[in-house]
Design a protein around this motif. Structure first.
Motif, PDB file in Angstrom:
ATOM      1  N   LEU A 389       0.801  -1.211   0.000  1.00 28.19           N
ATOM      2  CA  LEU A 389       0.000   0.000   0.000  1.00 28.19           C
ATOM      3  C   LEU A 389       0.838   1.267   0.000  1.00 28.19           C
ATOM      4  O   LEU A 389       0.409   2.306  -0.522  1.00 28.19           O
ATOM      5  N   ARG A 390       2.041   1.218   0.567  1.00 28.46           N
ATOM      6  CA  ARG A 390       2.897   2.408   0.605  1.00 28.46           C
ATOM      7  C   ARG A 390       3.392   2.802  -0.778  1.00 28.46           C
ATOM      8  O   ARG A 390       3.714   3.958  -1.031  1.00 28.46           O
ATOM      9  N   TRP A 391       3.474   1.841  -1.679  1.00 29.41           N
ATOM     10  CA  TRP A 391       4.004   2.113  -3.016  1.00 29.41           C
ATOM     11  C   TRP A 391       2.878   2.467  -3.984  1.00 29.41           C
ATOM     12  O   TRP A 391       1.914   1.728  -4.133  1.00 29.41           O
ATOM     13  N   ALA A 392       3.033   3.598  -4.654  1.00 32.29           N
ATOM     14  CA  ALA A 392       2.211   3.904  -5.822  1.00 32.29           C
ATOM     15  C   ALA A 392       3.036   3.590  -7.071  1.00 32.29           C
ATOM     16  O   ALA A 392       4.260   3.406  -6.992  1.00 32.29           O
ATOM     17  N   TYR A 427      -4.661  -3.258  -8.707  1.00 30.16           N
ATOM     18  CA  TYR A 427      -4.269  -2.790  -7.373  1.00 30.16           C
ATOM     19  C   TYR A 427      -5.166  -3.245  -6.229  1.00 30.16           C
ATOM     20  O   TYR A 427      -4.931  -2.858  -5.085  1.00 30.16           O
ATOM     21  N   GLN A 428      -6.174  -4.066  -6.504  1.00 32.62           N
ATOM     22  CA  GLN A 428      -7.068  -4.434  -5.412  1.00 32.62           C
ATOM     23  C   GLN A 428      -6.490  -5.520  -4.514  1.00 32.62           C
ATOM     24  O   GLN A 428      -6.945  -5.705  -3.389  1.00 32.62           O
ATOM     25  N   HIS A 429      -5.475  -6.211  -4.979  1.00 33.81           N
ATOM     26  CA  HIS A 429      -4.895  -7.277  -4.176  1.00 33.81           C
ATOM     27  C   HIS A 429      -4.008  -6.695  -3.075  1.00 33.81           C
ATOM     28  O   HIS A 429      -3.583  -5.548  -3.120  1.00 33.81           O
ATOM     29  N   ALA A 430      -3.736  -7.497  -2.077  1.00 33.41           N
ATOM     30  CA  ALA A 430      -2.775  -7.169  -1.011  1.00 33.41           C
ATOM     31  C   ALA A 430      -3.094  -5.858  -0.300  1.00 33.41           C
ATOM     32  O   ALA A 430      -2.207  -5.156   0.161  1.00 33.41           O
ATOM     33  N   PHE A 573     -11.905   1.117  -3.459  1.00 34.11           N
ATOM     34  CA  PHE A 573     -12.336   0.763  -4.807  1.00 34.11           C
ATOM     35  C   PHE A 573     -13.855   0.771  -4.911  1.00 34.11           C
ATOM     36  O   PHE A 573     -14.573   0.398  -3.975  1.00 34.11           O
ATOM     37  N   LEU A 574     -14.341   1.217  -6.062  1.00 29.92           N
ATOM     38  CA  LEU A 574     -15.753   1.139  -6.376  1.00 29.92           C
ATOM     39  C   LEU A 574     -16.162  -0.324  -6.493  1.00 29.92           C
ATOM     40  O   LEU A 574     -15.396  -1.161  -6.974  1.00 29.92           O
ATOM     41  N   THR A 575     -17.379  -0.621  -6.057  1.00 36.31           N
ATOM     42  CA  THR A 575     -17.815  -2.029  -6.019  1.00 36.31           C
ATOM     43  C   THR A 575     -18.952  -2.338  -6.983  1.00 36.31           C
ATOM     44  O   THR A 575     -19.226  -3.503  -7.262  1.00 36.31           O
ATOM     45  N   GLY A 576     -19.659  -1.286  -7.461  1.00 32.92           N
ATOM     46  CA  GLY A 576     -20.844  -1.543  -8.275  1.00 32.92           C
ATOM     47  C   GLY A 576     -22.048  -1.921  -7.441  1.00 32.92           C
ATOM     48  O   GLY A 576     -23.060  -2.388  -7.968  1.00 32.92           O
ATOM     49  N   ARG A 577     -21.961  -1.694  -6.119  1.00 31.96           N
ATOM     50  CA  ARG A 577     -23.060  -2.015  -5.199  1.00 31.96           C
ATOM     51  C   ARG A 577     -23.424  -0.774  -4.377  1.00 31.96           C
ATOM     52  O   ARG A 577     -22.587   0.106  -4.169  1.00 31.96           O
TER      53      ARG A 577
END
Length: 696
Positions: A389-392, A427-430, A573-577
């Protein structure tokens, strides 16, 4: 009772353990070399002296501690000029390349002065190191600590930003020149400048002659700890140190962070044919990744590869980062060809590389932003998998998908929607987040935004390499004529395509990076690799600010909207819900009829409905729902308002097909769509409507 610090002008400073350290009675000089048999300190009186005024021999029995050579010289002060000189084995087959005659730049030098001098006698004379006093009145300046998710980054070149005569300033092409143009940066609304390399690099050949291809970009490091002398207005040795600090302090006072583009992947010493300037002459096999000891690996594409995961080099990199953060107050780093940091001492890519994790976890870098260019020149491509998460990361996929969609490439509908929504596929992992994606459509490397819609092919003949250099995969178009044209139809579609891509960039989830001059339609005349163009091809033309003021206004409006609206910069992240009591999804996708979108449809037309987060998600909320209509087809399309938005009050915010000032309504007071009527959108167009405030 809360007590304030009695002396706020006394700032924390990071003391380097090596290099030239100022002491009460002189200067301590320390340098690492495991294999040297002797070490000398060369002292100079003047910057143009070819030979030292004094040579001090280190006593091996007294001045060597482990692999560190260290000596204190009394009665010398900041401003003293020096080199190191080391004797040792010249045995390339075992990785050793000592040259007893070489004048060596201190790897920890805080400043350099002068130029390379002629070498008729076979001795290379590089710029001299300068003893620097770190004291500076910061007047209470601190890191700004803008949240990365709120950031808008502006990539720029210190010299090129103000070097043109059109800048009309007192100190063109310098750190002080940047200060003079801060009002313009504030007017844009950017939150950070990302400076192309400012650490020392050669500005002439090692024999003192003019370079055949001038080093303009600066991706050829010579001294990692030293700000580039070529960007100083003052002529005295070390002037660049205080001027750089003045620039940072002034930018911070304007609310603008400073991010440095750092190049820890190679140096200007090149391969076995290159000069011995510093690292080669101190401990070659430690500082570089070697192949069969004698040859240099070239994962950087620049002749050598820094051995970043060797403990000694790793220590140097950490000292360097801390030095820039605490002695220069910089707010973050963009790591050039960062995948090289994932290679071990033999050049192999390793999982969970220690260097990457250590940078993320270093407590002295905790306030900084860290951004990776997550690839290298040897085929490593780690976009989406570089760090935690610290890395972009620079999101190269965003660049390619946005370019392809607006050009009209088939099969890009789903891809561009994913990029708009924050690249969750990457990017949703980890536990990573949308702000791990640094979104860009253009960068210093490649076409400008204007040239992206004006040229199908690169035009790099001015570089002197018969147009062989530069990328051939540009995903660009000229819309009928290569280069400038007076044909109004082509001019019109080019302008709207620029607006389409700028809007997509600045209104996508993630962190946008805008390249200096794109907001003014700066051109490089089709050159997509202007690394050696220290001239009008690369420099910011300030006349364009007025000539293309409508485009500047358009960008200002987009940036203001982004910064004002939490809808456009979600931290999750957007979920669509639906979420937190709202009855509609956080994001929905529709075809032109307002029905659910078929991602396999060949037609590049869609709408996106973004629901504002409630105050429970964003205490500073007061957000608006946003509907975006995309038409990348070659014909006019009619769109129906998605069901979610029917019955709500909407105002037009952006229409990229309309002439200025009707292309953007910064006060969100644009025309209201006629009730019950469809929305008509011309080809290659984007329209954006915003609702009333949701979080009342």
């Amino acid at each position: 009772m809360l007590m304030r610090h009695p002396h706020p002008e006394l700032q924390f400073a990071y003391q380097l353990p090596y290099g030239a350290v100022v002491k009460p009675n002189g200067v301590q000089f320390s340098v690492y070399s495991r294999s040297a048999t002797s070490m000398r300190l060369l002292l100079y009186k003047n910057v143009n002296d070819r030979d030292p005024s004094q040579v001090i021999e280190f006593d091996r029995d007294v001045d060597r501690w482990g692999d560190i050579w260290s000596i204190q010289v009394p009665n010398i002060k900041p401003g003293q000029l020096y080199h190191f000189q080391a004797s040792g084995p010249f045995d390339p087959e075992r990785g050793q390349r000592f040259d007893a005659s070489a004048r060596l730049i201190d790897p920890y030098a805080k400043a350099l002065a002068g130029k390379f001098q002629s070498n008729e006698d076979g001795i290379t004379r590089p710029p001299k190191c300068v003893v620097v006093d770190d004291s500076f009145d910061w007047e209470g300046d601190r890191h700004l600590r803008h949240d990365l998710s709120d950031s808008v980054i502006y990539e720029m070149h210190v010299r090129g930003f103000t070097k043109s005569k059109t800048a009309k300033i007192k100190n063109p092409g310098t750190y002080l020149g940047v200060i003079e143009k801060i009002p313009y940066l504030k007017s844009l609304g950017v939150t950070a400048v990302e400076l192309m390399p400012v650490h020392e690099f050669p500005i002439e050949a090692t024999n003192g002659e003019k370079l055949e291809r001038p080093n303009y970009w600066g991706y050829d490091p010579m001294a990692f700890f030293a700000p580039h002398r070529g960007y100083a207005a003052g002529k005295q040795p070390g002037a660049q140190v205080n001027e750089f600090k003045e620039m940072v302090k002034a930018l911070h006072a304007a609310g603008i962070e400073v991010i440095l583009d750092v190049v820890f992947n190679h140096t200007c010493e090149g391969n076995e044919q290159g000069p011995t300037l510093s690292f080669k002459g101190l401990e070659n096999s430690v500082y570089y990744i070697l192949s069969e000891q004698e040859h240099y690996t070239n994962y950087s594409g620049c002749g050598n590869t820094v051995n970043g995961n060797h403990p000694v080099v790793r220590e140097m990199i950490f000292h360097c980062l801390r030095h820039w953060v605490h002695n220069y107050h910089v707010d973050g780093f963009r790591f050039d060809l960062a995948s090289i940091l994932s290679r071990d001492r033999h050049g192999n890519l390793v999982p969970n590389p220690p260097m990457v994790e250590l940078i993320a976890e270093d407590p002295m870098l905790a306030d900084t932003k860290i951004i990776a260019e997550a690839w290298d020149a040897a085929g490593a491509y780690q976009v989406g998998s570089f760090g935690d998460l610290r890395w972009a990361e620079w999101n190269g996929r965003f660049r390619d998908d946005v370019r392809g969609f607006w050009r009209g490439d088939g099969g890009t509908l789903g891809a561009v929607a994913t990029r708009l929504a924050g690249s969750s596929d990457l990017y949703q992992h980890a536990g990573r987040a949308p702000f791990c994606s640094i979104n860009f459509v253009t960068s210093h490397d490649g076409f400008t935004m204007n040239d992206l819609v004006s040229y199908r092919d690169k035009h790099n003949m001015a570089n002197g390499e018969d147009n062989r250099d530069g990328d051939n995969h540009n995903i660009s178009d000229n819309y009928g004529i290569e280069g400038p044209t007076r044909r109004r139809g082509i001019q019109s579609v080019r302008e709207r395509q620029i607006k389409n891509m700028l809007s997509t960039l600045l209104l996508s989830q993630g962190v946008p990076m805008l390249v200096s001059g794109d907001e003014t339609r700066r051109t490089q005349k089709g050159n997509n690799n202007a690394y050696c163009q220290d001239n009008d091809i690369s420099w910011f033309d300030w006349r364009l600010v007025e000539k293309n003021e409508s485009m500047v206004r358009f960008v200002q409006g987009l940036i203001k909207f982004r910064r004002d609206q939490p809808t456009m910069r979600r931290k999750k992240f957007l979920t669509g819900r639906p979420e937190n009591g709202r009855k509609i999804p956080d994001v929905s996708w529709f075809n032109a009829n307002g029905d659910a979108l078929d991602w396999h449809q060949p037609e590049l037309a869609m709408s996106a409905y973004l629901a504002a987060p409630l105050k429970a998600d964003d205490p500073d909320g007061m957000g608006r729902d946003v509907v975006m209509f995309f038409n990348s087809t070659g014909e006019r399309k009619t769109f129906n308002m998605p069901l979610h938005g029917r019955g709500m009050k909407w105002n037009l915010f952006v229409d990229t097909t309309a002439p200025s000032p009707a292309d953007i309504y910064p006060d969100l007071d644009g025309p209201v769509p006629v009730s019950g009527q469809a929305i008509d959108l011309s080809y290659k167009g984007l329209m954006i409507y915003v609702s009333e405030l949701v979080n009342q």
